[in-house]
Design a protein around this motif. Structure first.
Motif, PDB file in Angstrom:
ATOM      1  N   GLN A  67       1.810   6.111  -5.598  1.00  0.00           N
ATOM      2  CA  GLN A  67       3.319   6.567  -5.965  1.00  0.00           C
ATOM      3  C   GLN A  67       3.592   6.916  -4.684  1.00  0.00           C
ATOM      4  OE1 GLN A  67       4.244   9.379  -9.217  1.00  0.00           O
ATOM      5  NE2 GLN A  67       2.770   8.459 -10.250  1.00  0.00           N
ATOM      6  N   LYS A  68       3.668   6.119  -3.079  1.00  0.00           N
ATOM      7  CA  LYS A  68       3.404   6.274  -2.261  1.00  0.00           C
ATOM      8  C   LYS A  68       4.021   7.553  -1.918  1.00  0.00           C
ATOM      9  CE  LYS A  68       6.154   1.707  -2.262  1.00  0.00           C
ATOM     10  NZ  LYS A  68       5.095   0.540  -2.000  1.00  0.00           N
ATOM     11  N   PHE A  69       2.833   8.223  -2.109  1.00  0.00           N
ATOM     12  CA  PHE A  69       3.105   9.850  -1.515  1.00  0.00           C
ATOM     13  C   PHE A  69       2.894   9.914   0.142  1.00  0.00           C
ATOM     14  CE2 PHE A  69      -0.405  13.475   0.121  1.00  0.00           C
ATOM     15  CZ  PHE A  69       1.285  14.387  -0.859  1.00  0.00           C
ATOM     16  N   PHE A  70       1.843   8.900   0.702  1.00  0.00           N
ATOM     17  CA  PHE A  70       1.908   8.545   2.162  1.00  0.00           C
ATOM     18  C   PHE A  70       2.832   8.679   2.592  1.00  0.00           C
ATOM     19  CE2 PHE A  70      -2.538   8.225   0.178  1.00  0.00           C
ATOM     20  CZ  PHE A  70      -3.422   9.852   0.106  1.00  0.00           C
ATOM     21  N   ASP A  71       4.197   8.281   2.481  1.00  0.00           N
ATOM     22  CA  ASP A  71       4.895   7.471   3.344  1.00  0.00           C
ATOM     23  C   ASP A  71       6.306   8.165   3.333  1.00  0.00           C
ATOM     24  OD1 ASP A  71       4.585   5.291   3.043  1.00  0.00           O
ATOM     25  OD2 ASP A  71       5.487   4.371   2.060  1.00  0.00           O
ATOM     26  N   GLN A  72       5.965   9.441   2.254  1.00  0.00           N
ATOM     27  CA  GLN A  72       6.406  10.865   2.473  1.00  0.00           C
ATOM     28  C   GLN A  72       6.749  11.934   3.713  1.00  0.00           C
ATOM     29  OE1 GLN A  72       6.920  13.341  -1.268  1.00  0.00           O
ATOM     30  NE2 GLN A  72       5.611  12.224  -2.103  1.00  0.00           N
ATOM     31  N   PHE A  73       5.195  11.689   4.294  1.00  0.00           N
ATOM     32  CA  PHE A  73       5.904  12.542   5.366  1.00  0.00           C
ATOM     33  C   PHE A  73       5.673  11.400   6.454  1.00  0.00           C
ATOM     34  CE2 PHE A  73       1.852  13.192   2.556  1.00  0.00           C
ATOM     35  CZ  PHE A  73       0.975  14.578   3.048  1.00  0.00           C
ATOM     36  N   ASN A  74       6.180  10.771   6.579  1.00  0.00           N
ATOM     37  CA  ASN A  74       7.271   9.715   7.918  1.00  0.00           C
ATOM     38  C   ASN A  74       8.508  10.664   8.145  1.00  0.00           C
ATOM     39  OD1 ASN A  74       4.715   8.131   7.105  1.00  0.00           O
ATOM     40  ND2 ASN A  74       6.248   5.978   6.443  1.00  0.00           N
ATOM     41  N   LEU A  96       7.020  18.324  13.141  1.00  0.00           N
ATOM     42  CA  LEU A  96       6.134  19.471  13.429  1.00  0.00           C
ATOM     43  C   LEU A  96       6.538  20.908  13.558  1.00  0.00           C
ATOM     44  CD1 LEU A  96       5.873  19.894  16.687  1.00  0.00           C
ATOM     45  CD2 LEU A  96       4.162  18.071  17.002  1.00  0.00           C
ATOM     46  N   ARG A  97       7.686  21.397  14.049  1.00  0.00           N
ATOM     47  CA  ARG A  97       8.111  22.479  14.440  1.00  0.00           C
ATOM     48  C   ARG A  97       8.086  23.337  12.970  1.00  0.00           C
ATOM     49  NH1 ARG A  97       9.932  20.595  19.169  1.00  0.00           N
ATOM     50  NH2 ARG A  97      10.292  18.759  19.285  1.00  0.00           N
ATOM     51  N   GLU A  98       7.614  22.902  11.915  1.00  0.00           N
ATOM     52  CA  GLU A  98       7.647  24.282  11.006  1.00  0.00           C
ATOM     53  C   GLU A  98       6.474  23.212   9.823  1.00  0.00           C
ATOM     54  OE1 GLU A  98      11.376  24.350   8.301  1.00  0.00           O
ATOM     55  OE2 GLU A  98      11.908  22.525   8.832  1.00  0.00           O
ATOM     56  N   PRO A  99       6.147  24.084   8.856  1.00  0.00           N
ATOM     57  CA  PRO A  99       5.339  23.154   8.215  1.00  0.00           C
ATOM     58  C   PRO A  99       5.874  22.608   6.987  1.00  0.00           C
ATOM     59  CG  PRO A  99       5.470  26.008   8.237  1.00  0.00           C
ATOM     60  CD  PRO A  99       6.281  24.936   8.655  1.00  0.00           C
ATOM     61  N   ILE A 100       4.831  21.058   6.776  1.00  0.00           N
ATOM     62  CA  ILE A 100       5.717  20.537   5.772  1.00  0.00           C
ATOM     63  C   ILE A 100       4.957  21.201   4.347  1.00  0.00           C
ATOM     64  CG2 ILE A 100       4.811  18.493   5.270  1.00  0.00           C
ATOM     65  CD1 ILE A 100       4.362  17.370   7.626  1.00  0.00           C
ATOM     66  N   TYR A 101       5.443  21.930   3.518  1.00  0.00           N
ATOM     67  CA  TYR A 101       5.491  22.347   2.218  1.00  0.00           C
ATOM     68  C   TYR A 101       5.398  21.347   1.202  1.00  0.00           C
ATOM     69  CZ  TYR A 101       7.306  26.576   4.295  1.00  0.00           C
ATOM     70  OH  TYR A 101       7.907  27.553   5.080  1.00  0.00           O
ATOM     71  N   LEU A 102       4.784  21.668   0.041  1.00  0.00           N
ATOM     72  CA  LEU A 102       4.448  20.936  -0.531  1.00  0.00           C
ATOM     73  C   LEU A 102       5.746  21.081  -2.352  1.00  0.00           C
ATOM     74  CD1 LEU A 102       2.553  18.420  -1.692  1.00  0.00           C
ATOM     75  CD2 LEU A 102       0.679  20.408  -2.711  1.00  0.00           C
ATOM     76  N   GLY A 103       5.726  20.535  -2.435  1.00  0.00           N
ATOM     77  CA  GLY A 103       6.954  20.528  -3.443  1.00  0.00           C
ATOM     78  C   GLY A 103       6.153  19.860  -4.748  1.00  0.00           C
ATOM     79  N   GLY A 104       6.677  21.211  -5.410  1.00  0.00           N
ATOM     80  CA  GLY A 104       6.042  20.821  -7.336  1.00  0.00           C
ATOM     81  C   GLY A 104       4.660  21.001  -7.409  1.00  0.00           C
ATOM     82  N   ALA A 105       4.241  22.044  -6.559  1.00  0.00           N
ATOM     83  CA  ALA A 105       2.895  22.402  -6.963  1.00  0.00           C
ATOM     84  C   ALA A 105       2.848  24.099  -6.982  1.00  0.00           C
ATOM     85  CB  ALA A 105       2.320  21.777  -5.703  1.00  0.00           C
ATOM     86  N   TYR A 106       3.326  24.409  -8.183  1.00  0.00           N
ATOM     87  CA  TYR A 106       3.566  26.069  -8.452  1.00  0.00           C
ATOM     88  C   TYR A 106       2.315  25.996  -8.293  1.00  0.00           C
ATOM     89  CZ  TYR A 106       3.994  29.566 -10.979  1.00  0.00           C
ATOM     90  OH  TYR A 106       3.635  31.318 -11.350  1.00  0.00           O
ATOM     91  N   GLY A 107       1.868  27.229  -7.310  1.00  0.00           N
ATOM     92  CA  GLY A 107       0.126  27.663  -7.659  1.00  0.00           C
ATOM     93  C   GLY A 107      -0.127  27.828  -6.876  1.00  0.00           C
ATOM     94  N   THR A 112      14.333  23.769   2.594  1.00  0.00           N
ATOM     95  CA  THR A 112      13.741  23.138   4.887  1.00  0.00           C
ATOM     96  C   THR A 112      13.728  21.125   3.693  1.00  0.00           C
ATOM     97  OG1 THR A 112      11.990  22.673   5.334  1.00  0.00           O
ATOM     98  CG2 THR A 112      11.747  23.621   3.518  1.00  0.00           C
ATOM     99  N   GLY A 113      13.923  20.142   4.858  1.00  0.00           N
ATOM    100  CA  GLY A 113      13.529  18.893   4.313  1.00  0.00           C
ATOM    101  C   GLY A 113      12.421  18.904   4.509  1.00  0.00           C
ATOM    102  N   ASN A 114      11.854  19.615   5.126  1.00  0.00           N
ATOM    103  CA  ASN A 114      10.260  19.160   5.223  1.00  0.00           C
ATOM    104  C   ASN A 114       8.964  19.972   4.201  1.00  0.00           C
ATOM    105  OD1 ASN A 114      10.194  18.354   8.446  1.00  0.00           O
ATOM    106  ND2 ASN A 114       8.044  20.238   8.468  1.00  0.00           N
ATOM    107  N   PHE A 115       9.173  19.104   3.385  1.00  0.00           N
ATOM    108  CA  PHE A 115       8.100  18.828   2.456  1.00  0.00           C
ATOM    109  C   PHE A 115       7.784  17.193   1.478  1.00  0.00           C
ATOM    110  CE2 PHE A 115      12.517  18.917   0.520  1.00  0.00           C
ATOM    111  CZ  PHE A 115      12.170  18.431  -0.483  1.00  0.00           C
ATOM    112  N   VAL A 116       6.835  17.583   1.114  1.00  0.00           N
ATOM    113  CA  VAL A 116       6.795  16.194   0.661  1.00  0.00           C
ATOM    114  C   VAL A 116       6.068  16.761  -1.035  1.00  0.00           C
ATOM    115  CG1 VAL A 116       5.190  15.183   2.263  1.00  0.00           C
ATOM    116  CG2 VAL A 116       3.745  16.049   1.019  1.00  0.00           C
ATOM    117  N   ASP A 117       6.668  15.396  -2.004  1.00  0.00           N
ATOM    118  CA  ASP A 117       6.626  16.352  -3.518  1.00  0.00           C
ATOM    119  C   ASP A 117       4.633  15.461  -4.011  1.00  0.00           C
ATOM    120  OD1 ASP A 117       8.747  16.868  -4.630  1.00  0.00           O
ATOM    121  OD2 ASP A 117      10.233  15.276  -4.063  1.00  0.00           O
TER     122      ASP A 117
END
Length: 419
Positions: free
Chosen positions: A117-124, A128-139, A149-154
């Motif tokens: 599902q090309k998860f690693f490509d989402q980091f490209n 680094l100037r702000e955290p990379i958040y994780l979308g859809g991971a409630y809890g 922010t647009g600095n996230f991966v799902d």
């Protein structure tokens, strides 16, 4: 004759135990493959002209390639059953170029989903100037929530734990490079505790299960409790004690305290065995055990009688299959072989093909033999019952020793006073 059979069974289980321990020690601590990080950088990042290791405790490199400067940094986090190490490569503008897996021993059927599902490509291209958040991971710590922010991966559905570990490892690495070379500091959201509804639900479930163990009147409501466990623990919380979880404890691949759900279910299962000498998880909390018992009661079929001889043989199935899984894991260097339980197939609808074949068989037989899988094939039930038996035997021996010492002291005092 009966005692001789028991002795043979004991010797057989001892052989399985000691050879399994030896295999785990060898497989975990003596067969680890060293990673050639510079070679990995050259392989995944063409055009490299020089690689310079950055001094410090963090594994990091400066890279020159095609006239530009890049940074590579390695860090790790604990996933579902192993520590996942990620090498993050960033350019001189502070943007992620690649996130590369350098070490992992997750269950293949789940970790492969991150690639497919090309998860690693989402980091490209993330900064680094702000955290990379994780979308859809409630809890989970690092959850995107409602942040603008647009600095996230799902996260990848069905592989949230592994997705979270990868995102956490990348964040650790980017924070290091940000502070060392970009004069940028930020608070890592993956260090923040997340007490969510699922974790609170698990706490309530274990407390009620503990009460039911000691308050017999609650047992009258057991059929309704089974339905609650199936819905709540199976389809809402979706947390189970698996052989992989227990193996991660043995190999010290323990997640941080920010993963409160893991600690709740481990303390609720192992902790209650130690404190109370009762396997509460299997009896009152396990959703797959609840499914089998509920179907057995609802069907109302006459129970199939199994002779004591056959029962004794079937009781050896769980430790034998667990031993085979450990040996295969050691042989191939991947302990994903331990993931042969039916929980993920029934509740998550994902499993290896063998489990899809076995699941309907276990369900069907449970209509006639209550908790058929639990009784004869479940590695978790076998381990928890074994630990429970060891605990209770240890307490009994301790009490005998203590009583003898105490009685001896009082007898000595009585004799002294009498004299």
């Amino acid at each position: 004759m009966e005692r001789k059979k028991r002795d043979l069974k004991s010797y057989y289980l001892m052989v399985l135990f000691f050879t399994a321990v030896a295999a785990i020690i060898y497989g975990v601590w003596f067969t680890g493959k060293a990673v050639d990080y510079p070679a990995l950088i050259q392989q995944d990042f063409p055009g490299v002209t020089s690689i310079e290791k950055i001094l410090g405790t963090q594994r990091a490199y400066k890279i020159d390639a095609t006239g530009k400067q890049y940074y590579a940094v390695c860090d790790s986090a604990v996933g579902y059953q192993s520590r996942i190490e990620i090498m993050t490569i960033l350019n001189d503008r502070g943007l992620v170029e690649k996130a590369i897996v350098t070490r992992q021993a997750e269950t293949p059927v789940f970790f492969e989903r991150l690639y497919s599902q090309k998860f690693f490509d989402q980091f490209n291209g993330l900064s680094l100037r702000e955290p990379i958040y994780l979308g859809g991971a409630y809890g989970y710590s690092g959850f995107l929530d409602k942040r603008q922010t647009g600095n996230f991966v799902d996260r990848v559905t069905g592989s949230t734990v592994s997705s979270h570990a990868v995102a956490e490892a990348v964040n650790k690495g980017t924070l290091y490079i940000a502070s060392q070379f970009f004069d940028k500091q930020w608070s890592n959201p993956y260090d923040v505790y997340q007490l969510n509804s699922k974790t609170l639900t698990m706490i309530v479930v274990f407390l009620i299960a503990l009460a039911a163990t000691f308050i017999k009147k609650i047992s009258r409501l057991r059929i309704w409790w089974l339905l609650i466990i199936i819905g709540v623990m199976g389809f809402f919380v979706k947390e189970f004690v698996t052989a992989n979880n227990l193996f991660s404890i043995v190999t010290l691949q323990i997640p941080r305290l920010t993963n409160l759900g893991w600690y709740v279910i481990m303390v609720g299962s192992l902790g209650f065995v130690v404190l109370f000498g009762k396997n509460i998880y299997c009896t009152w909390v396990c959703p797959f055990g609840a499914v089998q018992e509920f179907l057995n009661k609802a069907a109302g079929f006459k129970s199939l009688g199994i002779s004591p001889q056959v029962t004794r043989i079937l009781k050896l199935a769980a430790p034998t299959i667990l031993w085979i899984a450990i040996m295969l894991g050691t042989w191939v260097g991947d302990y994903g072989t331990l993931d042969y339980q039916p929980f993920s197939a029934f509740f998550l609808f994902k499993a290896v093909w063998v489990m899809w074949l076995m699941l309907p068989i276990f369900i069907f037989i449970s209509l006639f033999i209550n908790r058929f899988y639990c009784q004869f094939f479940c590695p978790v039930g076998f381990i928890l019952n074994l630990l429970n038996r060891w605990r209770n035997n240890g307490v009994r021996v301790w009490n005998q020793i203590w009583n003898r010492l105490w009685n001896g002291i009082w007898n000595q005092r009585w004799k002294t006073n009498k004299g």
